[in-house]
Design a protein around this motif. Structure first.
Motif, PDB file in Angstrom:
ATOM      1  N   GLU A   1      11.975  34.991 -61.117  1.00  0.00           N
ATOM      2  CA  GLU A   1      12.305  33.891 -62.374  1.00  0.00           C
ATOM      3  C   GLU A   1      12.564  35.045 -64.691  1.00  0.00           C
ATOM      4  O   GLU A   1      12.146  34.187 -64.935  1.00  0.00           O
ATOM      5  CB  GLU A   1      11.206  32.731 -62.468  1.00  0.00           C
ATOM      6  CG  GLU A   1      11.826  31.860 -61.413  1.00  0.00           C
ATOM      7  CD  GLU A   1      11.350  30.687 -61.989  1.00  0.00           C
ATOM      8  OE1 GLU A   1      10.315  30.196 -62.535  1.00  0.00           O
ATOM      9  OE2 GLU A   1      11.221  29.923 -60.635  1.00  0.00           O
TER      10      GLU A   1
ATOM     11  N   TRP B   1      14.436  35.577 -66.646  1.00  0.00           N
ATOM     12  CA  TRP B   1      15.834  35.289 -66.921  1.00  0.00           C
ATOM     13  C   TRP B   1      16.024  36.275 -68.036  1.00  0.00           C
ATOM     14  O   TRP B   1      17.161  36.391 -68.013  1.00  0.00           O
ATOM     15  CB  TRP B   1      16.092  34.260 -67.214  1.00  0.00           C
ATOM     16  CG  TRP B   1      15.059  32.682 -66.457  1.00  0.00           C
ATOM     17  CD1 TRP B   1      14.189  32.122 -66.305  1.00  0.00           C
ATOM     18  CD2 TRP B   1      15.814  32.369 -65.107  1.00  0.00           C
ATOM     19  NE1 TRP B   1      14.076  31.342 -65.037  1.00  0.00           N
ATOM     20  CE2 TRP B   1      14.977  31.749 -64.029  1.00  0.00           C
ATOM     21  CE3 TRP B   1      16.592  33.337 -63.819  1.00  0.00           C
ATOM     22  CZ2 TRP B   1      14.912  31.438 -63.027  1.00  0.00           C
ATOM     23  CZ3 TRP B   1      17.140  32.968 -63.002  1.00  0.00           C
ATOM     24  CH2 TRP B   1      15.994  31.426 -62.689  1.00  0.00           C
TER      25      TRP B   1
ATOM     26  N   GLY C   1      17.827  28.607 -66.895  1.00  0.00           N
ATOM     27  CA  GLY C   1      16.222  28.982 -66.887  1.00  0.00           C
ATOM     28  C   GLY C   1      15.445  29.578 -68.019  1.00  0.00           C
ATOM     29  O   GLY C   1      14.683  29.658 -68.310  1.00  0.00           O
TER      30      GLY C   1
ATOM     31  N   SER D   1      17.416  28.846 -60.131  1.00  0.00           N
ATOM     32  CA  SER D   1      17.397  29.231 -58.590  1.00  0.00           C
ATOM     33  C   SER D   1      17.990  28.778 -57.381  1.00  0.00           C
ATOM     34  O   SER D   1      18.686  29.418 -56.638  1.00  0.00           O
ATOM     35  CB  SER D   1      15.313  30.103 -58.341  1.00  0.00           C
ATOM     36  OG  SER D   1      15.001  30.983 -59.137  1.00  0.00           O
TER      37      SER D   1
END
Length: 628
Positions: free
Chosen positions: A151, A153, A186, A297
């Motif tokens: 994650e 991003w 995200g 995701s």
């Protein structure tokens, strides 16, 4: 009855332009895939490749030490040919270490590692290659997945936006453009994410799939009105995941009656337990959450699965299909669809141990899928893993006792194991469940039960079943062949039986088993000269079958070609007929010593019955028909 799809959002016939991993080269095939097809599409999946060794625990153990580059490279190539991904990964990593500058070796190592399930190790290797400025497109895809899983991003956005000599602008690149839009969401840049999705959706050929992803993003943000409009425009409601998403979205809009109507009108819903559960919650006025995706995701995993489906269903299934499915499962470990697709692709390559690990994960999620299980049972049976197939079939009948296909699958497993008496009750149960079903749903269980009854010695019941099946499918070649030869074998209805076998040959002129039946029928009728041509045609298609070689020898003997007969019998012996279970090698040796006439005289003129080729399973039969 529906068949398992490689991915529930794409129909099984998705074409694809192969080449670069880049989304631009894949987009046309993906878009065609997304534009049509029923929610419960059939799956004309290719049969597994023949004669590859199944992966066992031994494959994961260290192999013999190999010095230099040549040894590991050759071992890796052989493992790749056999789809032994664990061994291929081990040896390609060794080979790549010997020559770090070789892009082919690096990519091969990445592919083998990811295919074997060592995605984290592959991603770490890809990261090193990129940091050393030795990255490839596959390395770039793995690095993207690594950042999605973490994650991270902002780093992912920067990586995609700094693509150097990319051949497509971001708003034209289906893969990178969609990943970037999800990454923006995200990173908390919802406005930029929507703008990125809308820029891509402005391109007509990209609009269907992009609108689907934008609908999911809008729903995540709570804008269900916009999400509903977009998902309808995307036409994704024609497929399982899109349909599920829309039903969930309608529920959030208090349009539960409309959502329930969609599910009530869906054919084949009983074979999709997640849809049945959703329908039950709606009927009982229970809360229905929007959980098709839980975050960026999951959205990116959906995208990877779409690519995997398109790659898997081209004219030649692409090895990269498994990579995309593996990456989807890695970044969204709670997504059962990703694991199911990985399992099915591994199964197609006869890597059953790796596939079973994925199926086990799905079952632990409480997501046993009947269609996936049926495909698994069929593959295990054809791989001679009968005990595993039987356990899987029993588990499926226990979980879904009212699913006729589960009972047919168990009957098929018993029949293939030649446990014919054990197969009959399962077919009985299936046919009782199908009592009011259309004929197309009943013909195969009737055929299969007829075979089991005939092999169990109850020909009267068998004949009734075979005739009933033939009434439904009068031009089914295997059925015509089986009943026709059974009559000839019993010296009954000879004229009609021979015409049925001739008709079967017309319907399936390249089927060696049916040609063999025709020739052997002529032999049983004493028409030896007529038997020569069809048996020679059969041997042309089945030259390594000991039974067909034995039969041709007998026919040659009867037409006075004794020397050629002996050649065929010796060839049958050389093909290890003991393994086939259909040919007695001692009888062949006796014919070579004394001649066929003397052997038949001792047997009172009885010719051993010809075991006609029966269909292996309903799943295999359905696949064969879908491929025609």
């Amino acid at each position: 009855m529906t068949q398992t799809r490689p991915h529930p959002f794409l129909p099984a016939t998705a074409p694809v332009r192969r080449g670069r991993v880049n989304g631009g080269l894949l987009r046309i095939g993906l878009l065609v895939a997304l534009m049509g097809g029923p929610a419960m599409a059939q799956d004309p999946r290719p049969e597994p490749r023949p004669a590859a060794e199944t992966v066992t625990e031994d494959a994961a153990r260290p192999g013999p030490p190999m010095r230099g580059l040549a040894g590991p490279y050759l071992a890796a190539r052989m493992a790749t040919i056999e789809s032994d991904f664990r061994a291929a990964a081990r040896y390609f990593v060794q080979a790549a270490a010997h020559d770090p500058s070789d892009v082919f070796l690096q990519d091969s190592a990445l592919m083998a590692l990811a295919s074997s399930g060592e995605v984290e190790r592959a991603a770490a290797m890809a990261e090193r290659l990129i940091l050393d400025d030795r990255g490839t497109e596959l390395a770039g895809l793995l690095r993207r997945a690594q950042l999605v899983r973490a994650e991270d991003w902002d780093t992912l956005i920067a990586l995609i936006e700094d693509r150097g000599d990319a051949d497509l602008a971001l708003d034209q690149d289906l893969m990178d453009g969609t990943i970037r839009a999800w990454a923006l969401l995200g990173a908390g840049r919802a406005g930029d994410a929507v703008q990125a999705f809308e820029a891509m959706a402005a391109i007509p050929e990209l609009a269907p799939i992009v609108n689907y992803h934008l609908a999911l993003a809008r729903a995540l943000a709570g804008d269900y009105e916009a999400a509903d409009r977009l998902i309808v425009e995307s036409e994704a409601v024609g497929h399982l995941m899109g349909l599920t998403a829309r039903v969930q979205i309608l529920s959030q809009l208090d349009r539960r009656d409309e959502a329930l109507e969609i599910l009530d009108q869906l054919p084949g819903i009983e074979a999709e337990p997640q849809l049945v559960a959703l329908r039950d919650r709606l009927r009982e006025d229970q809360p229905v959450a929007f959980d098709v995706v839980a975050g960026p995701s999951d959205g990116i995993a959906h995208l990877l699965l779409s690519f995997a489906a398109a790659l898997a269903n081209g004219p030649d299934p692409e090895p990269l299909a498994l990579i995309h499915a593996r990456l989807a499962a890695w970044i969204a470990p709670g997504n059962p669809e990703a694991r199911l697709m990985s399992a099915q692709l591994l199964q197609d390559r006869l890597q059953f141990d790796l596939a079973e690990a994925e199926y086990d994960d799905v079952r632990r999620m409480g997501q046993m899928r009947p269609q996936a299980e049926l495909s698994r049972i069929d593959a295990l049976s054809r791989a001679d893993r009968g005990d595993e197939a039987e356990r899987a079939a029993l588990a499926l009948t226990a979980a879904y006792p009212d699913l006729a296909a589960a009972w047919v699958a168990h009957g098929d497993v018993m029949r293939q194991a030649e446990r014919f008496a054990d197969a009959i009750p399962s077919y009985d149960r299936a046919l009782s469940l199908l009592e009011d079903a259309p004929g197309d749903a009943r013909w195969f269980p009737l055929f299969a039960r007829g075979i089991a009854l005939e092999r169990s010695g109850d020909f009267d019941r068998a004949e009734a079943d075979l005739l009933a099946a033939l009434e439904i499918r009068p031009d089914q070649a295997s059925l015509l062949n089986y009943l026709g030869y059974s009559w000839i074998d019993r010296n009954e209805n000879l004229d009609r039986a021979l015409e049925m076998i001739k008709r079967a040959v017309e319907l399936a002129p390249g089927d060696g088993y049916i040609l063999d039946s025709l020739a052997w029928a002529y032999f049983r009728l004493g028409r030896y000269q007529d038997a020569v041509a069809p048996m020679e045609q059969a041997i042309a298609t089945m030259s390594s079958d000991p039974l067909v070689n034995d039969h041709l020898g007998d026919i040659y003997w009867k037409v006075g070609r004794q020397r050629e007969a002996e050649i065929q019998w010796r060839r049958a012996l050389s093909l290890d007929p003991t393994d086939s279970g259909e040919v007695d090698p001692d009888r062949i040796r006796d014919k070579l010593d004394r001649g066929l006439d003397a052997v038949l005289a001792d047997e009172d003129g009885v010719v051993p019955s010809h075991p006609t080729q029966a269909p292996q399973s309903q799943s295999a039969q359905t696949k064969a028909e879908a491929a025609e």
